[in-house]
Design a protein around this motif. Structure first.
Motif, PDB file in Angstrom:
ATOM      1  N   SER A   4      14.663  75.681  35.544  1.00  0.00           N
ATOM      2  CA  SER A   4      14.653  74.582  36.524  1.00  0.00           C
ATOM      3  C   SER A   4      15.964  74.512  37.301  1.00  0.00           C
ATOM      4  O   SER A   4      15.972  74.308  38.519  1.00  0.00           O
ATOM      5  CB  SER A   4      14.406  73.251  35.813  1.00  0.00           C
ATOM      6  OG  SER A   4      15.392  73.029  34.806  1.00  0.00           O
ATOM      7  N   GLU A   5      17.088  74.707  36.596  1.00  0.00           N
ATOM      8  CA  GLU A   5      18.398  74.647  37.241  1.00  0.00           C
ATOM      9  C   GLU A   5      18.611  75.841  38.165  1.00  0.00           C
ATOM     10  O   GLU A   5      19.208  75.713  39.243  1.00  0.00           O
ATOM     11  CB  GLU A   5      19.495  74.601  36.170  1.00  0.00           C
ATOM     12  CG  GLU A   5      20.918  74.563  36.702  1.00  0.00           C
ATOM     13  CD  GLU A   5      21.212  73.341  37.547  1.00  0.00           C
ATOM     14  OE1 GLU A   5      20.481  72.332  37.436  1.00  0.00           O
ATOM     15  OE2 GLU A   5      22.167  73.395  38.334  1.00  0.00           O
ATOM     16  N   ARG A   8      16.623  75.128  41.366  1.00  0.00           N
ATOM     17  CA  ARG A   8      17.264  74.077  42.170  1.00  0.00           C
ATOM     18  C   ARG A   8      18.537  74.590  42.843  1.00  0.00           C
ATOM     19  O   ARG A   8      18.750  74.386  44.037  1.00  0.00           O
ATOM     20  CB  ARG A   8      17.601  72.877  41.272  1.00  0.00           C
ATOM     21  CG  ARG A   8      18.151  71.656  42.039  1.00  0.00           C
ATOM     22  CD  ARG A   8      18.638  70.591  41.074  1.00  0.00           C
ATOM     23  NE  ARG A   8      19.804  71.057  40.342  1.00  0.00           N
ATOM     24  CZ  ARG A   8      21.039  71.038  40.843  1.00  0.00           C
ATOM     25  NH1 ARG A   8      21.263  70.594  42.071  1.00  0.00           N
ATOM     26  NH2 ARG A   8      22.049  71.466  40.131  1.00  0.00           N
ATOM     27  N   GLN A  18      12.849  70.860  49.335  1.00  0.00           N
ATOM     28  CA  GLN A  18      11.697  71.131  48.463  1.00  0.00           C
ATOM     29  C   GLN A  18      10.423  71.319  49.287  1.00  0.00           C
ATOM     30  O   GLN A  18       9.586  72.160  48.960  1.00  0.00           O
ATOM     31  CB  GLN A  18      11.517  69.982  47.469  1.00  0.00           C
ATOM     32  CG  GLN A  18      12.600  69.935  46.410  1.00  0.00           C
ATOM     33  CD  GLN A  18      12.349  68.834  45.381  1.00  0.00           C
ATOM     34  OE1 GLN A  18      11.510  67.952  45.569  1.00  0.00           O
ATOM     35  NE2 GLN A  18      13.086  68.883  44.276  1.00  0.00           N
ATOM     36  N   ASN A  33       9.021  69.944  42.917  1.00  0.00           N
ATOM     37  CA  ASN A  33       9.816  68.903  42.281  1.00  0.00           C
ATOM     38  C   ASN A  33       9.705  68.976  40.759  1.00  0.00           C
ATOM     39  O   ASN A  33      10.690  68.822  40.039  1.00  0.00           O
ATOM     40  CB  ASN A  33       9.360  67.531  42.787  1.00  0.00           C
ATOM     41  CG  ASN A  33      10.197  66.406  42.215  1.00  0.00           C
ATOM     42  OD1 ASN A  33       9.836  65.800  41.227  1.00  0.00           O
ATOM     43  ND2 ASN A  33      11.337  66.143  42.848  1.00  0.00           N
ATOM     44  N   LYS A  34       8.516  69.236  40.273  1.00  0.00           N
ATOM     45  CA  LYS A  34       8.298  69.360  38.827  1.00  0.00           C
ATOM     46  C   LYS A  34       9.018  70.586  38.257  1.00  0.00           C
ATOM     47  O   LYS A  34       9.551  70.549  37.154  1.00  0.00           O
ATOM     48  CB  LYS A  34       6.801  69.445  38.523  1.00  0.00           C
ATOM     49  CG  LYS A  34       6.060  68.119  38.710  1.00  0.00           C
ATOM     50  CD  LYS A  34       4.573  68.272  38.393  1.00  0.00           C
ATOM     51  CE  LYS A  34       3.826  66.958  38.585  1.00  0.00           C
ATOM     52  NZ  LYS A  34       2.383  67.079  38.291  1.00  0.00           N
ATOM     53  N   TRP A  35       9.013  71.687  39.030  1.00  0.00           N
ATOM     54  CA  TRP A  35       9.738  72.871  38.568  1.00  0.00           C
ATOM     55  C   TRP A  35      11.201  72.540  38.348  1.00  0.00           C
ATOM     56  O   TRP A  35      11.796  72.949  37.357  1.00  0.00           O
ATOM     57  CB  TRP A  35       9.639  74.003  39.591  1.00  0.00           C
ATOM     58  CG  TRP A  35       8.264  74.517  39.854  1.00  0.00           C
ATOM     59  CD1 TRP A  35       7.130  74.312  39.106  1.00  0.00           C
ATOM     60  CD2 TRP A  35       7.868  75.326  40.958  1.00  0.00           C
ATOM     61  NE1 TRP A  35       6.062  74.935  39.673  1.00  0.00           N
ATOM     62  CE2 TRP A  35       6.478  75.582  40.816  1.00  0.00           C
ATOM     63  CE3 TRP A  35       8.531  75.865  42.052  1.00  0.00           C
ATOM     64  CZ2 TRP A  35       5.759  76.344  41.733  1.00  0.00           C
ATOM     65  CZ3 TRP A  35       7.829  76.637  42.967  1.00  0.00           C
ATOM     66  CH2 TRP A  35       6.445  76.877  42.810  1.00  0.00           C
ATOM     67  N   GLU A  36      11.794  71.844  39.328  1.00  0.00           N
ATOM     68  CA  GLU A  36      13.227  71.554  39.290  1.00  0.00           C
ATOM     69  C   GLU A  36      13.567  70.493  38.249  1.00  0.00           C
ATOM     70  O   GLU A  36      14.716  70.419  37.797  1.00  0.00           O
ATOM     71  CB  GLU A  36      13.728  71.137  40.666  1.00  0.00           C
ATOM     72  CG  GLU A  36      13.645  72.268  41.677  1.00  0.00           C
ATOM     73  CD  GLU A  36      14.331  71.963  42.996  1.00  0.00           C
ATOM     74  OE1 GLU A  36      14.316  72.829  43.868  1.00  0.00           O
ATOM     75  OE2 GLU A  36      14.894  70.855  43.151  1.00  0.00           O
ATOM     76  N   ARG A  37      12.612  69.657  37.878  1.00  0.00           N
ATOM     77  CA  ARG A  37      12.836  68.664  36.823  1.00  0.00           C
ATOM     78  C   ARG A  37      12.555  69.243  35.440  1.00  0.00           C
ATOM     79  O   ARG A  37      12.869  68.630  34.425  1.00  0.00           O
ATOM     80  CB  ARG A  37      11.969  67.427  37.060  1.00  0.00           C
ATOM     81  CG  ARG A  37      12.473  66.544  38.195  1.00  0.00           C
ATOM     82  CD  ARG A  37      11.762  65.201  38.272  1.00  0.00           C
ATOM     83  NE  ARG A  37      10.377  65.339  38.722  1.00  0.00           N
ATOM     84  CZ  ARG A  37       9.316  65.157  37.943  1.00  0.00           C
ATOM     85  NH1 ARG A  37       9.467  64.857  36.658  1.00  0.00           N
ATOM     86  NH2 ARG A  37       8.091  65.288  38.422  1.00  0.00           N
ATOM     87  N   GLY A  38      11.922  70.428  35.416  1.00  0.00           N
ATOM     88  CA  GLY A  38      11.625  71.068  34.146  1.00  0.00           C
ATOM     89  C   GLY A  38      10.392  70.541  33.462  1.00  0.00           C
ATOM     90  O   GLY A  38      10.141  70.859  32.294  1.00  0.00           O
ATOM     91  N   SER A  39       9.580  69.744  34.189  1.00  0.00           N
ATOM     92  CA  SER A  39       8.365  69.194  33.579  1.00  0.00           C
ATOM     93  C   SER A  39       7.194  70.166  33.682  1.00  0.00           C
ATOM     94  O   SER A  39       6.172  69.985  33.019  1.00  0.00           O
ATOM     95  CB  SER A  39       7.994  67.855  34.231  1.00  0.00           C
ATOM     96  OG  SER A  39       7.800  68.015  35.632  1.00  0.00           O
ATOM     97  N   TYR A  41       6.277  74.649  35.064  1.00  0.00           N
ATOM     98  CA  TYR A  41       6.855  75.914  35.483  1.00  0.00           C
ATOM     99  C   TYR A  41       5.956  76.602  36.506  1.00  0.00           C
ATOM    100  O   TYR A  41       4.738  76.379  36.517  1.00  0.00           O
ATOM    101  CB  TYR A  41       7.054  76.829  34.270  1.00  0.00           C
ATOM    102  CG  TYR A  41       8.057  76.290  33.293  1.00  0.00           C
ATOM    103  CD1 TYR A  41       7.638  75.524  32.189  1.00  0.00           C
ATOM    104  CD2 TYR A  41       9.410  76.511  33.462  1.00  0.00           C
ATOM    105  CE1 TYR A  41       8.558  75.010  31.294  1.00  0.00           C
ATOM    106  CE2 TYR A  41      10.334  75.996  32.572  1.00  0.00           C
ATOM    107  CZ  TYR A  41       9.909  75.242  31.487  1.00  0.00           C
ATOM    108  OH  TYR A  41      10.813  74.720  30.613  1.00  0.00           O
TER     109      TYR A  41
END
Length: 358
Positions: A4-5, A8, A18, A33-39, A41
């Protein structure tokens, strides 16, 4: 670093929102947004396109082997050296560039690739004839090393080298930036470690640290004396310049420095003076030393690092091969370098070069 990091950070480096990234990949902005929050992949089918968009590779994107071990880096260096020997410098440079692309965040590897390419060009003579072609690539790699996270010693070594090169090129703002990035005080822990090893009766390990420390001190001293000699020459004080050159020669002899090290400062001064007789004499002796067997393993100062097996061979044998590789680059520099221009056309000089240029 989490996936995720990586996503981002890479997106922000490219200045993409995004929404823009989602549009280019054909997905929704909430998905990015979910990818970058790690919720969640990215789907496996989208990974190649995502890596290309973020100007990276899948290994880095998924954090596979972002850092390499010293053993892995050594193996890669051996591969590059073999390519150089079998296919020539251009193939070696291409292979090194491929490794940099493959591991774009491994500062230690990139530093080794830059150092190797620079050394390969010098040994092959390519640094004289194709300097501009390779210089930009090499310096961009060193600059990337200063921006990588990881080994501070490697980052500082790259910054130091770049500062020196930028000064030569009169790019003073870049040089200042590199100098300012270096730590104000960087203690050398080798003396302290050697003391600890000695009280633990680990004499061999202590000796290796101390002999390497001595080597570094002598290298630094040679650089300082060379700069002071150049200052004296520019100021027109030849007596002082000759005394400094003599000090450099005597120091190298006293401490058994390798090969033609004792001749470096006197030869440099003779070339600056454009003294034909002295210059040819030093060049003759330098070439003779390069082509004769060295015996550093007999030195009392470097017994523990040179008197034993080095890379599977005796040090003397390894240095003999090294000298053979240096010779073509040195001859190319003598034939085309501006410092030797006043000798070109001199019959004795030309005959000397022909005798070794086989």
């Amino acid at each position: 670093m989490p996936v995720s990091e990586v996503i981002r950070r890479k997106r922000k480096e490219l200045g993409l929102t995004q929404e823009q990234m989602a549009q280019r990949l054909g997905v929704s902005a909430p998905a990015v947004n979910k990818w970058e929050r790690g919720s969640s992949y990215p789907d496996i089918t989208i990974l190649p396109a995502l890596a290309r968009l973020l100007n990276t590779d899948i290994n880095t994107l998924l954090c596979f082997q972002e850092e390499l071990s010293d053993e892995e880096i050594a193996q890669i260096c051996n591969e590059i050296a073999k390519i150089m020997e079998e296919k020539g410098p251009e193939a070696a440079v291409d292979a090194a560039e491929q490794k940099v692309r493959e591991y774009p965040n491994c500062g230690k590897l990139i530093h080794m690739m830059a150092s190797m390419v620079q050394g390969l060009m010098m040994m092959s003579g390519g640094w004289s004839t194709d300097r501009e072609k390779y210089e930009e690539k090499i310096y961009s790699w060193y600059e990337r090393v200063t921006e990588c996270s990881g080994d501070e010693q490697v980052k500082n070594a790259a910054a130091y080298m770049l500062a020196s090169e930028y000064i030569k090129k009169k790019e003073y703002e870049k040089a200042r930036k590199m100098i300012d990035s270096l730590p104000k005080q960087q203690a050398d822990k080798r003396i302290l470690n050697a003391r600890l090893l000695l009280v633990q009766e680990k004499h061999d390990e202590a000796a290796v640290l101390l002999e390497r420390k001595l080597t570094d001190v002598l290298n630094d001293l040679s650089i300082v004396l060379s700069m002071l000699m150049n200052i004296a020459f520019e100021e027109g004080d030849m007596k002082r310049a000759e005394k400094i050159a003599s000090a450099g020669e005597q120091t190298a002899l006293l401490y058994d420095q390798w090969g033609y090290s004792p001749l470096l400062l006197p030869m440099d001064l003779a070339l600056k003076e454009k003294d034909v007789e002295k210059s040819i004499g030093y060049i003759r002796e330098t070439l003779r030393m390069l082509t004769e067997r060295q015996h550093m393993s007999e030195s009392a100062f470097y017994w523990h690092i040179y008197g034993k097996e080095t890379f599977g061979r005796k040090y003397d044998e390894a240095m003999e091969t090294y000298a053979e590789k240096i010779l073509p680059g040195l001859l190319a520099e003598m034939k085309t370098g501006k410092d030797y221009a006043f000798l070109q056309g001199n019959e004795e000089f030309e005959e000397l070069i022909r005798a070794y240029d086989k």
